[in-house]
Design an enzyme around this catalytic site. Sequence first.
Site, short mmCIF file in Angstrom:
data_model
loop_
_atom_site.label_atom_id
_atom_site.label_comp_id
_atom_site.label_asym_id
_atom_site.label_seq_id
_atom_site.Cartn_x
_atom_site.Cartn_y
_atom_site.Cartn_z
N HIS A 160 0.82 -1.22 0.00
CA HIS A 160 0.00 0.00 0.00
C HIS A 160 0.85 1.27 0.00
O HIS A 160 0.32 2.36 -0.24
CB HIS A 160 -0.94 0.03 1.21
CG HIS A 160 -1.97 -1.06 1.21
ND1 HIS A 160 -2.89 -1.20 0.19
CD2 HIS A 160 -2.23 -2.06 2.10
CE1 HIS A 160 -3.67 -2.25 0.46
NE2 HIS A 160 -3.29 -2.79 1.60
N HIS A 198 -6.16 -7.29 -0.49
CA HIS A 198 -6.31 -5.87 -0.81
C HIS A 198 -5.51 -5.48 -2.04
O HIS A 198 -4.40 -6.00 -2.26
CB HIS A 198 -5.84 -5.02 0.38
CG HIS A 198 -6.51 -5.36 1.68
ND1 HIS A 198 -5.95 -6.24 2.59
CD2 HIS A 198 -7.69 -4.97 2.20
CE1 HIS A 198 -6.77 -6.37 3.63
NE2 HIS A 198 -7.84 -5.61 3.42
N1 Q9C Z 1 -12.43 -2.47 7.96
C1 Q9C Z 1 -2.49 -5.35 4.16
O1 Q9C Z 1 -3.10 -6.40 4.09
N2 Q9C Z 1 -7.82 -1.38 7.11
N3 Q9C Z 1 -3.05 -4.21 4.59
C2 Q9C Z 1 -9.04 -1.85 6.56
C3 Q9C Z 1 -11.28 -2.65 7.14
C4 Q9C Z 1 -6.67 -1.45 6.30
C5 Q9C Z 1 -4.43 -4.19 4.98
C6 Q9C Z 1 -10.20 -1.66 7.46
C7 Q9C Z 1 -6.28 -2.82 5.86
C8 Q9C Z 1 -4.89 -2.82 5.30
C9 Q9C Z 1 -1.03 -5.30 3.83
ZN ZN Z 2 -4.15 -7.28 2.62
#
Ligand code: Q9C
Ligand code: ZN
Length: 346
Positions: A160, A198
Amino acid sequence: MKIVYSPRHRAHHARQEINRGELVPAHETPERAEAILSALQSAGVGLVVPPEDFGLDPILRVHDAGYVSFLQEAHVRWTASGRSGAAIPMAWPARDMPRVLRSTALDAQLGHYSFDIGTPITAGTWDAALASAHCALTAADIVRSGEPAAFALCRPPGHHAGHDYSGGYCYLNNAAIAAQHLRESGQERVAILDVDYHHGNGTQALFYNRADVFYASIHGDPASEYPYYLGHADETGRDAGAGHNLNLPLPVGSGWPEWSAALDTALDTIAAHAPQALIVSLGVDTFAGDPISKFRLETAHFPQIGQHLAALELPTVFLMEGGYAVAAIGRNVAGVLGGFQQPDRQ
Ligand code: Q9C
Ligand code: ZN
């Protein structure tokens, strides 16, 4: 295959995050990496080696120097201003405010260099993020030296993070840093396959106008899923990069039939680009039991992912991204790597 691991990941330890409007225990924890390491050792995946010290140069080939300095100093400044805990952003410029940073206030800079509230900077975040990137670079060098594959147990994750921003638990984009390193050490075309739940918005953005690094991602549809603002199917690349970005968003609730069909599409497209090396942004938050994600892959499916990847017959750098079901994360990662190493046994 070799496993590149550093205990320095433990220096990054945020206690809490805001999820669904509530302060809850953090999902991206040191226990994740320890669980993966012990499962890989039990499964006999390979020798564990420490990262080499690449310094800052390969980081600065991908990330903005001001951003990198900020990451190094942010928590000290936070503490010096009389605050406790982790440094957390809380204000961002809206569309009609200038994106150039004019304020010297810590809070302005925290917002300038991030895109969400979920990526806190603790006292040890910089050390852990740098070690994580060095794990990715070391794995890339192992593969460049002729081994068919290597696994970088990166933590914190990276996909990200963009040129000058953190987000989604990510600070330095390990996959992008490894890809750029491979490019500069002689590989003309590199492909990145991102199988985290994601969309890897940072990785996409970093290579969006380039033809030399192909990015493909299978992920929860940003119409409903984080990171929301990038990852749609019509984002295919720009300028020289036109046609060199492939997004395969899937609806919430997707299971192995839909997911593996998308994998086939991604692998066919990667093969058509004829890269000299493959980087796999390996998230296992596609698992049905993941606490923040909504696909339905089961533990038995992860070896099949590895098996499919092995069929590409490319030098392959695996690096860790997400996965938050700590009790299952080790066996799911070991499954992918085991399936890759012994495709006939699965
Ligand atoms: N309710 C990775 O898997 N928050 N990052 C989401 C959902 C962020 C995930 C909230 C999730 C990031 C590397
Ligand atoms: Zn993720």
